[in-house]
Design a protein around this motif. Structure first.
Motif, mmCIF file in Angstrom:
data_model
loop_
_atom_site.group_PDB
_atom_site.id
_atom_site.type_symbol
_atom_site.label_atom_id
_atom_site.label_comp_id
_atom_site.label_asym_id
_atom_site.label_seq_id
_atom_site.Cartn_x
_atom_site.Cartn_y
_atom_site.Cartn_z
ATOM 1 N N GLU A 87 3.388 -10.040 -4.163
ATOM 2 C CA GLU A 87 3.901 -10.216 -2.802
ATOM 3 C C GLU A 87 3.850 -8.896 -2.034
ATOM 4 O O GLU A 87 3.600 -8.867 -0.837
ATOM 5 N N ARG B 150 1.278 -20.344 1.154
ATOM 6 C CA ARG B 150 1.073 -19.798 -0.177
ATOM 7 C C ARG B 150 0.941 -20.921 -1.192
ATOM 8 O O ARG B 150 1.605 -21.945 -1.085
ATOM 9 N N ASN C 167 -8.323 -13.495 -1.137
ATOM 10 C CA ASN C 167 -7.545 -14.451 -1.930
ATOM 11 C C ASN C 167 -7.196 -15.666 -1.066
ATOM 12 O O ASN C 167 -6.025 -16.017 -0.895
ATOM 13 N N VAL D 251 -6.573 -11.050 2.432
ATOM 14 C CA VAL D 251 -5.170 -11.200 2.786
ATOM 15 C C VAL D 251 -4.566 -9.813 2.940
ATOM 16 O O VAL D 251 -4.733 -8.948 2.080
ATOM 17 N N GLN D 252 -3.889 -9.582 4.047
ATOM 18 C CA GLN D 252 -3.307 -8.263 4.291
ATOM 19 C C GLN D 252 -2.101 -8.050 3.398
ATOM 20 O O GLN D 252 -1.152 -8.821 3.405
ATOM 21 N N GLN D 253 -2.142 -6.997 2.602
ATOM 22 C CA GLN D 253 -1.051 -6.643 1.706
ATOM 23 C C GLN D 253 -0.764 -5.155 1.848
ATOM 24 O O GLN D 253 -1.565 -4.403 2.412
ATOM 25 N N GLY E 257 1.710 -6.454 -2.810
ATOM 26 C CA GLY E 257 0.381 -5.859 -2.888
ATOM 27 C C GLY E 257 0.280 -4.752 -3.913
ATOM 28 O O GLY E 257 -0.536 -3.837 -3.779
ATOM 29 N N THR F 231 -2.835 -8.619 -6.994
ATOM 30 C CA THR F 231 -2.509 -7.641 -5.954
ATOM 31 C C THR F 231 -2.379 -8.285 -4.577
ATOM 32 O O THR F 231 -2.172 -7.593 -3.592
ATOM 33 N N SER F 232 -2.547 -9.591 -4.523
ATOM 34 C CA SER F 232 -2.316 -10.306 -3.275
ATOM 35 C C SER F 232 -1.881 -11.718 -3.628
ATOM 36 O O SER F 232 -2.034 -12.161 -4.763
#
Length: 323
Positions: free
Chosen positions: A266, A45, A66, A150-152, A268, A34-35
């Protein structure tokens, strides 16, 4: 430990996770990405297979962030690895070219324009490099920002009725209006890519249990779409002699699943493997056992597919850059 032993170790770990799905409720080791895993120091990445390995470690250890660091990076940032922490192997590809120095042939790693020219000329030798990494939650003493997830995009798929996911819809719209437009049709009860007509066919959105099932399935079929001769020219799509049950057929399904999972991660979006794809598990396991580099190859093919999709959708994002 040599590279062959490393490939075998990683493959055996993934096979073990796949085998769990035979007797338990199906849960593929990469369907909960999910991230996107990143290097916490550089923000870059991690490369294809590393996304799977980090995702497996995230699920097993219930990490929330993550983000990953080497021992040296953690130390330089003032952190200390928690005693007893088990590392996760992170892989990346390093380019080499053969040159003659003082009459002897040697390998050097080119950069910049030299690397670009070598790729254009087809002279690059790609070699897997790897290093042990630690999740930031295995490290004490880092600044607070390193522990933030990580912001998703927020997850979707809950509740009654179909609510389109704006980001996913916009991405598909861009593919449909690109210079190599995706031909998407909604009809019938099956999802598939038709190489003969270059069409992706999907059931109506209302027939899916939730939004995540729809977009995960769509990304899977678009993954197949990238493999046609005019695009990435993958054997599993262009070779008309391949039939269900063949190893090449199972391999193409694996590439499409990884493509869908990478793209969903990518954005989320957590996704489930389609029920009709559970039948490929035995083929995947046997193929992975026969070739310990197979999962690495499939990850690279999936990376290429996502890059192509993003390029066509006019996304100027460099996906899965080397650490």
């Amino acid at each position: 430990m040599n590279n062959q032993s490393i490939f075998e170790r990683v493959t055996n770990d993934i096979v073990e996770h796949l085998l769990r799905g035979v007797t338990a409720k199906w849960k593929c080791p990469w369907d909960r990405m999910t991230s996107v895993a990143i290097n916490a120091k550089t923000g870059k990445r991690l490369v294809g297979i590393s996304q799977i390995l980090c995702s497996m470690s995230m699920i097993q250890n219930e990490y929330q962030a993550n983000k990953w660091l080497t021992f040296k990076q953690a130390k330089n940032l003032g952190g200390e690895i928690i005693k007893g922490s088990k590392s996760t192997l992170v892989f990346w590809l390093r380019p080499f070219v053969k040159v003659e120095i003082d009459g002897k042939e040697k390998l050097i790693s080119p950069e910049g324009e030299e690397l670009h020219n070598a790729i254009e000329e087809g002279n690059v030798i790609w070699s897997y490099q790897y290093a042990p990494y630690f999740n930031v939650e295995q490290i004490d003493g880092l600044d607070d920002e390193f522990y933030e997830p990580v912001q998703q995009a927020s997850q979707h798929g809950l509740g009654d009725g179909f609510t389109p996911i704006a980001e996913a819809e916009a991405f598909i719209d861009l593919l449909q209006t690109s210079n190599d437009p995706l031909k998407l049709t909604h009809q019938g009860n099956q999802a598939y890519y038709a190489p003969a007509t270059d069409d992706v066919v999907m059931p109506d959105k209302a027939k899916f249990h939730d939004e995540l099932s729809y977009y995960g399935t769509l990304f899977h079929e678009v993954g197949h779409w990238t493999g046609c001769q005019a695009r990435l020219n993958r054997k599993g799509i262009v070779d008309k002699t391949i039939r269900f049950g063949d190893s090449a057929y199972a391999y193409e399904e694996l590439v499409a699943e990884l493509t869908a999972s990478f793209k969903a991660a990518e954005m989320g979006l957590e996704r489930e493997i389609r029920e009709d794809h559970v039948q490929y598990i035995a083929s995947w396991i046997q193929a992975l056992r026969d070739d310990h580099k197979l999962i690495f190859k499939a990850s690279q093919e999936a990376m290429k597919a996502v890059r192509l999709m993003n390029q066509l959708a006019d996304h100027q994002i460099k996906l899965f850059e080397s650490v």
